[in-house]
Design an enzyme around this catalytic site. Structure first.
Site, PDB file in Angstrom:
ATOM      1  N   ASP A 127       0.791  -1.247   0.000  1.00  0.00           N
ATOM      2  CA  ASP A 127       0.000   0.000   0.000  1.00  0.00           C
ATOM      3  C   ASP A 127       0.820   1.293   0.000  1.00  0.00           C
ATOM      4  OD1 ASP A 127      -1.909  -1.950   0.250  1.00  0.00           O
ATOM      5  OD2 ASP A 127      -2.698  -1.281   2.173  1.00  0.00           O
ATOM      6  N   GLU A 139      -4.639  -0.779  -1.296  1.00  0.00           N
ATOM      7  CA  GLU A 139      -5.937  -0.849  -0.620  1.00  0.00           C
ATOM      8  C   GLU A 139      -6.888   0.118  -1.312  1.00  0.00           C
ATOM      9  OE1 GLU A 139      -5.952  -0.087   3.634  1.00  0.00           O
ATOM     10  OE2 GLU A 139      -8.140  -0.049   3.694  1.00  0.00           O
ATOM     11  N   LYS A 167      -6.692  -4.829  -3.072  1.00  0.00           N
ATOM     12  CA  LYS A 167      -7.324  -5.473  -1.912  1.00  0.00           C
ATOM     13  C   LYS A 167      -8.336  -4.532  -1.271  1.00  0.00           C
ATOM     14  CE  LYS A 167      -3.487  -4.312   1.268  1.00  0.00           C
ATOM     15  NZ  LYS A 167      -4.193  -3.589   2.293  1.00  0.00           N
ATOM     16  N   VAL A 209       3.147   0.372   4.258  1.00  0.00           N
ATOM     17  CA  VAL A 209       2.398   1.093   5.301  1.00  0.00           C
ATOM     18  C   VAL A 209       0.991   0.524   5.448  1.00  0.00           C
ATOM     19  CG1 VAL A 209       3.675   3.227   4.978  1.00  0.00           C
ATOM     20  CG2 VAL A 209       1.601   2.864   3.636  1.00  0.00           C
ATOM     21  N   CYS A 256      -2.009  -2.553   7.844  1.00  0.00           N
ATOM     22  CA  CYS A 256      -1.959  -3.478   6.701  1.00  0.00           C
ATOM     23  C   CYS A 256      -0.700  -4.342   6.653  1.00  0.00           C
ATOM     24  CB  CYS A 256      -2.148  -2.702   5.410  1.00  0.00           C
ATOM     25  SG  CYS A 256      -3.836  -2.050   5.284  1.00  0.00           S
ATOM     26  N   GLN A 286       8.667 -13.986  21.183  1.00  0.00           N
ATOM     27  CA  GLN A 286       8.416 -15.425  21.400  1.00  0.00           C
ATOM     28  C   GLN A 286       9.044 -16.289  20.304  1.00  0.00           C
ATOM     29  OE1 GLN A 286       4.192 -16.043  23.023  1.00  0.00           O
ATOM     30  NE2 GLN A 286       4.019 -14.092  21.950  1.00  0.00           N
TER      31      GLN A 286
END
Ligand code: C5J
Length: 222
Positions: free
Chosen positions: A26, A74, A130, A158, A163, A203
């Site tokens: 995007d 987008e 999208k 971005v 996104c 993690q």
């Protein structure tokens, strides 16, 4: 080119250039230039513009290395039939589809919807339109990646906490390994930038890896 590894956190990520793609999320005028959707929502676009230079370096390195390059945008159909009502009126205001200095906001075919000239796609680079935040939702991205035998994604663009990380989470669940160069992603909120990146690599790389433009460029050139 031989298989090698990206320098990254929490640990190095081995990759094979033949199965690696760059996904540029995007980088549209609507998000990084004044007068677009980002600014209409009350944001200062200067916060995200810092990603443009590093993205240019990674894009150039990806093209030189010959890896697959994919761009996403987008946006919505002109009649907005693919835009959920709740998205249209977020915050009690309507911006999507409204006229602005770069045409109708977040509408396909308008100037603001287009990718910025600094990172413009070249012939042969798929552009995925999208309607949502994630690049896999209601698109053929997965098909494009599968047909290209892609396993590893370098994800830039971005905004980091919207996104970019939505796409990284979607990709991770689909079995792709994602690496995010931290200077190639941008947020209007510095604290969101920091914590979104920490969440990716926490993690033991729960969603993916975090690196930087220099390390990606060096590894692609190796
Ligand atoms: C947003 C995006 N922030 N591309 N879109 O609405 O991150």
């Amino acid at each position: 080119m031989k298989p090698t590894a990206f320098k990254a956190e929490p640990f190095a990520l081995p990759f094979d250039p033949a199965t690696t793609a760059l996904v540029m999320i995007d980088m549209q005028r609507d998000f990084v230039e004044p007068g677009g959707f980002g600014e209409a929502l009350g944001n200062d676009v200067n916060f995200v513009r810092s990603a443009i230079g590093p993205c240019q370096k990674v894009l150039a390195a990806a093209r030189t290395a010959g890896i697959m390059v994919i761009h996403t945008r987008e946006g919505h159909r002109a009649d907005l039939t693919d835009c959920p009502p709740a998205k249209l009126t977020r915050g009690g205001k309507t911006f999507i589809g409204e006229p602005g200095p770069m045409g109708r906001i977040l509408v396909r075919g308008e100037k603001g919807h287009d990718i910025i000239p600094e990172l413009y796609p070249i012939a042969g680079e798929p552009v995925i339109d999208k309607p949502g935040k994630g690049a896999f939702y209601q698109t053929d991205l997965q098909l494009v990646l599968q047909n290209g035998n892609i396993k590893t994604l370098i994800v830039c663009g971005v905004t980091t906490e919207v996104c970019v990380t939505t796409t990284v989470r979607e990709a991770n669940d689909r079995g792709f390994e994602c690496i995010v160069p931290q200077d190639c992603v941008g947020s209007y909120f510095p604290e969101f930038q920091k914590y979104a990146l920490e969440m990716i690599k926490a993690q033991g790389a729960i969603f993916g890896w975090v690196s930087d433009a220099r390390s990606i460029v060096d590894a692609l050139a190796a």
